[in-house]
Design a protein around this motif. Structure first.
Motif, mmCIF file in Angstrom:
data_model
loop_
_atom_site.group_PDB
_atom_site.id
_atom_site.type_symbol
_atom_site.label_atom_id
_atom_site.label_comp_id
_atom_site.label_asym_id
_atom_site.label_seq_id
_atom_site.Cartn_x
_atom_site.Cartn_y
_atom_site.Cartn_z
ATOM 1 N N SER A 195 -9.585 -4.356 8.349
ATOM 2 C CA SER A 195 -9.580 -3.124 9.149
ATOM 3 C C SER A 195 -9.654 -1.848 8.318
ATOM 4 N N GLU A 196 -9.886 -1.966 7.028
ATOM 5 C CA GLU A 196 -9.790 -0.816 6.114
ATOM 6 C C GLU A 196 -10.541 0.418 6.595
ATOM 7 N N THR A 197 -11.777 0.251 7.026
ATOM 8 C CA THR A 197 -12.586 1.402 7.424
ATOM 9 C C THR A 197 -12.668 1.585 8.935
ATOM 10 N N GLN A 198 -12.185 0.607 9.703
ATOM 11 C CA GLN A 198 -12.324 0.679 11.152
ATOM 12 C C GLN A 198 -11.046 1.104 11.868
ATOM 13 N N CYS A 199 -9.905 0.549 11.473
ATOM 14 C CA CYS A 199 -8.663 0.882 12.178
ATOM 15 C C CYS A 199 -7.432 0.508 11.361
ATOM 16 N N PRO A 200 -7.282 1.041 10.148
ATOM 17 C CA PRO A 200 -6.118 0.671 9.330
ATOM 18 C C PRO A 200 -4.781 1.032 9.974
ATOM 19 N N GLY A 201 -4.773 2.076 10.799
ATOM 20 C CA GLY A 201 -3.533 2.444 11.473
ATOM 21 C C GLY A 201 -3.191 1.520 12.619
ATOM 22 N N TYR A 202 -4.136 0.684 12.985
ATOM 23 C CA TYR A 202 -3.955 -0.255 14.090
ATOM 24 C C TYR A 202 -3.679 -1.677 13.597
ATOM 25 N N CYS A 203 -4.377 -2.086 12.531
ATOM 26 C CA CYS A 203 -4.260 -3.465 12.051
ATOM 27 C C CYS A 203 -3.709 -3.601 10.637
ATOM 28 N N ALA A 204 -3.405 -2.498 9.967
ATOM 29 C CA ALA A 204 -2.879 -2.599 8.602
ATOM 30 C C ALA A 204 -1.575 -1.830 8.419
ATOM 31 N N TRP A 205 -0.907 -1.480 9.528
ATOM 32 C CA TRP A 205 0.431 -0.901 9.409
ATOM 33 C C TRP A 205 1.338 -1.977 8.828
ATOM 34 N N PRO A 206 2.257 -1.649 7.921
ATOM 35 C CA PRO A 206 2.754 -0.321 7.557
ATOM 36 C C PRO A 206 2.116 0.287 6.307
ATOM 37 N N PHE A 207 0.903 -0.165 5.937
ATOM 38 C CA PHE A 207 0.222 0.384 4.768
ATOM 39 C C PHE A 207 -0.643 1.592 5.107
ATOM 40 N N HIS A 208 -0.643 1.988 6.363
ATOM 41 C CA HIS A 208 -1.376 3.173 6.808
ATOM 42 C C HIS A 208 -0.578 3.792 7.937
ATOM 43 N N GLN A 209 -0.681 5.096 8.078
ATOM 44 C CA GLN A 209 0.033 5.746 9.173
ATOM 45 C C GLN A 209 -0.446 5.189 10.508
ATOM 46 N N PRO A 210 0.474 4.961 11.436
ATOM 47 C CA PRO A 210 0.097 4.371 12.721
ATOM 48 C C PRO A 210 -0.730 5.332 13.563
ATOM 49 N N ILE A 211 -1.514 4.768 14.473
ATOM 50 C CA ILE A 211 -2.317 5.589 15.371
ATOM 51 C C ILE A 211 -1.434 6.374 16.328
ATOM 52 N N TYR A 212 -0.347 5.732 16.778
ATOM 53 C CA TYR A 212 0.549 6.344 17.747
ATOM 54 C C TYR A 212 1.934 6.534 17.138
ATOM 55 N N GLY A 213 2.713 7.393 17.769
ATOM 56 C CA GLY A 213 4.117 7.522 17.408
ATOM 57 C C GLY A 213 4.370 8.384 16.185
ATOM 58 N N PRO A 214 5.625 8.387 15.697
ATOM 59 C CA PRO A 214 6.004 9.192 14.541
ATOM 60 C C PRO A 214 5.150 8.842 13.322
ATOM 61 N N GLN A 215 4.679 9.857 12.625
ATOM 62 C CA GLN A 215 3.809 9.637 11.472
ATOM 63 C C GLN A 215 4.620 9.574 10.183
ATOM 64 N N SER A 216 5.384 8.514 10.039
ATOM 65 C CA SER A 216 6.169 8.328 8.822
ATOM 66 C C SER A 216 5.235 7.912 7.682
ATOM 67 N N PRO A 217 5.612 8.206 6.434
ATOM 68 C CA PRO A 217 4.754 7.864 5.292
ATOM 69 C C PRO A 217 4.502 6.357 5.229
ATOM 70 N N PRO A 218 3.261 5.949 4.985
ATOM 71 C CA PRO A 218 2.971 4.514 4.887
ATOM 72 C C PRO A 218 3.524 3.921 3.599
ATOM 73 N N LEU A 219 3.711 2.614 3.604
ATOM 74 C CA LEU A 219 4.136 1.912 2.403
ATOM 75 C C LEU A 219 2.934 1.705 1.491
#
Length: 279
Positions: free
Chosen positions: A167-191
Motif C-alpha cells: 500500500s506504499e503509494t496507494q493507501c499507507p494510512g489505510y493499510c500500513a498503520w501504524p507506520f503512516h499517519q491514519p486517514i481518519y482520527g487523531p494524527q499522532s506521529p507514525p512509528l
C-alpha cells in the motif's frame, strides 16, 4: 458456504474515526468447511509486479523465522506464532516452498478478485496442505484494495490462498498503520518501520494476520479480535508499548532471522480470552 468477515471490516471502518489499526482490514473466508491446517504446511509465494531483492528477503525471512525459535534473546517471531498451538489444530509449521516472480505484469496492473485465485493456482506445491501467497507490488491496483480491504484469504481446489498488497503509494494510512499517519482520527506521529520500508512492513502485519487466520481458521478469527493492538496498554489510535531500536528509532516487538525486527499484531489467546502481546 463462503463467508466474508464483513462485521470485522465494518467495525474497523467505523472505528477508524478514533484511529484503530487499518492494517487489519483483511477479508476472511473460512476454508474447506472451517477445517484448520496442522503439521507441516508448505507456503508458496507468487510475487506479482516488481519487488526488490531486499523487499523479498524481508518477507521470506519473516516466514522462515516462524519455525526458528532460537534466533536471539527476547521476543521472537516464533514465540508469537506459538500462540496458534492453543487453537484446535495444534502445532503448525510453515515451510517455504516454491516462489514465482511475475515482474512483467502478465495480466496487467489492475486485477479483479478472481485473478487472485487464478494467480495462486500457478503454484500447487504441497497440495491440500499448502498455502499459496500472492503478493502484489505497490503499482498494482486490486479490486477493493484500499477501499475495504488490505488482503484476503480463502480456499481453492487444492489448498488455501492468501493475497496481500503493498500500500506504499496507494493507501499507507489505510493499510500500513501504524507506520503512516491514519486517514481518519487523531494524527499522532507514525512509528518508524523496523525494516525501513513502510509498504513492506505494513505487508508483514497483514500477512501475519492472514497466515494465522488461515492456519487456525476458528469461528472467531485469531487476530481480528485484537485489531490495532501491538503492545501492552494499546487503545484506539495507540499501538501500545513496543520496543524501539536505539540506533534507527524503529519500532518492533519481535526478532527474526538474519537480525530482522518485525512489528506483529497481538493474537487472541483462547485459553485466557485476552489479546496476547509479545511486549
Amino acid at each position: 458456504m463462503a463467508y466474508s468477515y464483513r462485521f470485522a471490516i465494518l467495525f474497523v471502518l467505523l472505528s477508524a474515526t478514533v484511529s484503530l489499526s487499518t492494517a487489519a482490514l483483511v477479508e476472511q473466508k473460512p476454508r474447506r468447511g472451517g477445517i484448520p491446517l496442522k503439521g507441516s504446511v508448505t507456503l508458496n509465494l507468487v510475487w506479482y509486479g516488481k519487488f526488490t531483492p531486499t523487499q523479498r528477503s524481508v518477507i521470506v525471512d519473516f516466514i522462515r523465522s516462524i519455525g526458528s525459535p532460537a534466533v536471539a534473546k527476547g521476543p521472537s517471531v516464533a514465540s508469537w506464532w506459538k500462540t496458534t498451538e492453543k487453537y484446535k489444530q495444534g502445532v503448525s509449521n510453515l515451510v517455504v516452498g516454491k516462489q514465482l516472480l511475475l515482474e512483467n505484469y502478465p495480466i496487467g496492473k489492475s486485477l479483479k478478485s478472481p485473478y487472485l485465485r487464478a494467480l495462486s493456482s500457478k503454484l500447487n506445491v504441497g497440495g491440500a496442505r499448502s498455502i499459496t501467497v500472492v503478493l502484489t507490488a505497490k503499482d498494482v491496483a486490486v479490486e477493493g484494495f484500499c477501499m475495504n480491504r488490505c488482503g484476503t484469504h480463502g480456499s481453492r481446489a487444492s489448498g488455501a490462498y492468501v493475497w496481500v498488497g503493498n500500500s506504499e503509494t496507494q493507501c499507507p494510512g489505510y493499510c500500513a498503520w501504524p507506520f503512516h499517519q491514519p486517514i481518519y482520527g487523531p494524527q499522532s506521529p507514525p512509528l518508524v518501520a523496523p525494516n525501513g520500508d513502510v509498504g513492506v512492513d505494513g505487508m508483514i502485519i497483514n500477512l501475519a494476520t492472514l497466515l494465522v487466520n488461515t492456519v487456525t481458521n476458528p469461528s472467531q478469527e485469531a487476530v481480528a479480535a485484537c485489531t490495532g493492538v501491538f503492545g501492552s496498554g494499546a487503545y484506539p489510535g495507540y499501538a501500545g508499548r513496543v520496543l524501539v531500536d536505539k540506533t534507527s528509532g524503529a519500532s518492533y516487538n519481535a526478532l527474526g532471522l538474519a537480525g530482522r525486527k518485525y512489528l506483529l499484531p497481538a493474537m487472541w489467546d483462547p485459553q485466557t480470552s485476552t489479546c496476547k502481546t509479545l511486549v
